[in-house]
Design a protein around this motif. Structure first.
Motif, PDB file in Angstrom:
ATOM      1  N   UNK A  42       0.827  -1.209   0.000  1.00 61.06           N
ATOM      2  CA  UNK A  42       0.000   0.000   0.000  1.00 61.06           C
ATOM      3  C   UNK A  42       0.860   1.257   0.000  1.00 61.06           C
ATOM      4  N   UNK A  43       1.901   1.287   0.827  1.00 59.64           N
ATOM      5  CA  UNK A  43       2.783   2.457   0.860  1.00 59.64           C
ATOM      6  C   UNK A  43       3.476   2.654  -0.488  1.00 59.64           C
ATOM      7  N   UNK A  44       3.950   1.561  -1.087  1.00 62.12           N
ATOM      8  CA  UNK A  44       4.641   1.656  -2.370  1.00 62.12           C
ATOM      9  C   UNK A  44       3.668   2.061  -3.476  1.00 62.12           C
ATOM     10  N   UNK A  45       2.475   1.493  -3.446  1.00 65.50           N
ATOM     11  CA  UNK A  45       1.446   1.858  -4.426  1.00 65.50           C
ATOM     12  C   UNK A  45       1.118   3.350  -4.341  1.00 65.50           C
ATOM     13  N   UNK A  46       0.902   3.845  -3.132  1.00 62.91           N
ATOM     14  CA  UNK A  46       0.558   5.256  -2.967  1.00 62.91           C
ATOM     15  C   UNK A  46       1.699   6.163  -3.413  1.00 62.91           C
ATOM     16  N   UNK A  47       2.942   5.737  -3.203  1.00 67.21           N
ATOM     17  CA  UNK A  47       4.086   6.519  -3.683  1.00 67.21           C
ATOM     18  C   UNK A  47       4.039   6.647  -5.195  1.00 67.21           C
ATOM     19  N   UNK A  48       3.772   5.526  -5.887  1.00 70.52           N
ATOM     20  CA  UNK A  48       3.659   5.579  -7.334  1.00 70.52           C
ATOM     21  C   UNK A  48       2.454   6.382  -7.786  1.00 70.52           C
ATOM     22  N   UNK A  49       1.336   6.211  -7.091  1.00 74.48           N
ATOM     23  CA  UNK A  49       0.089   6.892  -7.438  1.00 74.48           C
ATOM     24  C   UNK A  49       0.241   8.414  -7.358  1.00 74.48           C
ATOM     25  N   UNK A  50       1.032   8.887  -6.413  1.00 74.51           N
ATOM     26  CA  UNK A  50       1.206  10.320  -6.198  1.00 74.51           C
ATOM     27  C   UNK A  50       2.416  10.890  -6.945  1.00 74.51           C
ATOM     28  N   UNK A  51       3.006  10.108  -7.836  1.00 72.70           N
ATOM     29  CA  UNK A  51       4.203  10.526  -8.578  1.00 72.70           C
ATOM     30  C   UNK A  51       3.853  10.771 -10.039  1.00 72.70           C
ATOM     31  N   UNK A  52       4.336  11.885 -10.583  1.00 70.30           N
ATOM     32  CA  UNK A  52       4.127  12.186 -11.998  1.00 70.30           C
ATOM     33  C   UNK A  52       5.111  11.391 -12.845  1.00 70.30           C
ATOM     34  N   UNK A  53       4.611  10.790 -13.903  1.00 71.68           N
ATOM     35  CA  UNK A  53       5.466   9.994 -14.782  1.00 71.68           C
ATOM     36  C   UNK A  53       6.369  10.867 -15.646  1.00 71.68           C
ATOM     37  N   UNK A  54       5.991  12.138 -15.802  1.00 66.36           N
ATOM     38  CA  UNK A  54       6.801  13.077 -16.581  1.00 66.36           C
ATOM     39  C   UNK A  54       7.178  14.252 -15.692  1.00 66.36           C
ATOM     40  N   UNK A 117      14.602   6.827  -8.069  1.00 65.03           N
ATOM     41  CA  UNK A 117      15.634   6.961  -9.099  1.00 65.03           C
ATOM     42  C   UNK A 117      15.206   6.341 -10.428  1.00 65.03           C
ATOM     43  N   UNK A 118      14.398   5.299 -10.361  1.00 65.85           N
ATOM     44  CA  UNK A 118      13.978   4.593 -11.578  1.00 65.85           C
ATOM     45  C   UNK A 118      12.704   5.156 -12.200  1.00 65.85           C
ATOM     46  N   UNK A 119      12.082   6.144 -11.562  1.00 73.93           N
ATOM     47  CA  UNK A 119      10.794   6.656 -12.032  1.00 73.93           C
ATOM     48  C   UNK A 119      10.786   7.059 -13.506  1.00 73.93           C
ATOM     49  N   UNK A 120      11.786   7.779 -14.021  1.00 77.96           N
ATOM     50  CA  UNK A 120      11.745   8.130 -15.456  1.00 77.96           C
ATOM     51  C   UNK A 120      11.691   6.896 -16.356  1.00 77.96           C
ATOM     52  N   UNK A 121      12.471   5.861 -16.018  1.00 75.25           N
ATOM     53  CA  UNK A 121      12.491   4.646 -16.824  1.00 75.25           C
ATOM     54  C   UNK A 121      11.188   3.864 -16.673  1.00 75.25           C
ATOM     55  N   UNK A 122      10.667   3.816 -15.440  1.00 73.44           N
ATOM     56  CA  UNK A 122       9.408   3.099 -15.211  1.00 73.44           C
ATOM     57  C   UNK A 122       8.271   3.790 -15.958  1.00 73.44           C
TER      58      UNK A 122
END
Length: 315
Positions: A42-54, A117-122
């Motif tokens: 849940x914590x990891x999901x919410x981190x991704x959910x609240x992160x802009x892909x660009x 750190x991997x967000x741009x690639x993901x």
């Protein structure tokens, strides 16, 4: 202003984390853990959910996100390392800082930083024609690093085992799913009733796998990184997403919101609280989940007291 729904989900996640760490051994692991194994996901999901892909400035993004956890990481690594020294366990502070070995909770900060750190690639993978491969990362890595060693009776090479213990690959599904849903890369509505039915079915499946797992490894039968646990947690995240998008559901709980607001602090200190409670006579006789409630509220009190002290100093 923070979304109260997000904070309530964070509260439920941190309560589940504490319950995971206070669950008794044995059959409790098989039949109780499936209900709470969604916690870290849940914590990891919410981190991704609240992160802009660009992002127009990835370096600023890195500095902001990493510095938010770097200082607490260093402070709590020192605290846990000193506690080990006081209790007679020789440790290397530098090694703990570099490996997140001071305490199991600090490992997940390493995982979070890797995702940052991997967000741009993901993000690129999520939007590409090869996005399907993102869904394979966690299940394939779990099969390779956990199932093969356990069921084939093979001990993993220490360097391979270290790779598994330090990398974020086992949790990739949840950050990937959060990033996709939060950035509308997946355009789909989910029927809450159907998701709940699937969730209940996956809980039963997870209990069944946990029982089989217990025949090989009782200590690990409640793991959050089993294939059935990945499935249950993924469905739980879809339920969470459906509730976030449901405008009719407007929860009101000042207690859960407060716990959610302090969830990171509770996460960092609750294992220390548990260690200290272990020195109190008769504490070990307190049944589960009453002991979980005690740990949550003592950890919350510690966080609130620290916040009050900081505000007092600033004034």
């Amino acid at each position: 202003m923070r979304d109260p729904k997000i904070q309530i989900f964070r509260a439920l996640a941190i309560i589940a984390v504490v319950m995971i760490h206070t669950t008794p051994p044995g059959e409790w692991q098989v039949f109780c853990k499936p209900f709470i194994n969604f916690a870290v996901a849940a914590f990891i999901f919410l981190s991704g959910y609240l992160t802009k892909a660009e992002n127009d400035d990835w370096m600023a993004f890195y500095r902001r996100r990493i510095m938010r956890v770097a200082v607490p990481y260093v402070i709590w690594t020192v605290i846990y390392s000193l506690f080990d020294m006081i209790t007679g366990n020789p440790v290397s502070l530098l090694k703990n800082l570099l490996s997140a070995n001071a305490n199991v909770s600090l490992y997940y900060i390493f995982v979070y930083v890797q995702f940052v750190l991997l967000t741009p690639l993901i993000g690129r993978l999520a939007k590409s024609r090869y996005c399907f491969f993102g869904w394979l990362v966690s299940p394939v890595s779990v099969i390779i690093f956990k199932y093969y060693g356990l069921f084939a009776g093979v001990e993993l090479n220490k360097h391979v085992a270290l790779l598994w213990s330090d990398l974020c690959i086992g949790w990739f599904t949840f950050y990937y799913l959060g990033l996709m849903l939060g950035n509308n890369i997946i355009h789909r509505q989910y029927n809450l009733r159907n998701l709940v039915i699937l969730y209940v079915a996956s809980i039963v499946l997870q209990m069944g796998e946990g029982y089989v797992w217990s025949l090989y490894d009782m200590a690990g039968c409640g793991s959050q990184l089993k294939l059935s646990a990945l499935l249950t947690s993924a469905i739980a995240m879809l339920i969470m997403f459906a509730l976030l998008k449901n405008e009719k559901w407007q929860p009101r709980s000042s207690l859960l919101t407060t716990i959610g607001d302090n969830s990171f602090g509770i996460y960092l200190c609750h294992l220390m609280v548990m260690e200290l409670l272990g020195y109190i006579p008769y504490y070990s006789s307190i049944p589960f989940p009453v002991n979980s409630v005690i740990v949550v509220f003592l950890s919350l009190s510690l966080c609130r007291g620290f916040d009050f002290f900081i505000r007092l100093v600033k004034t």
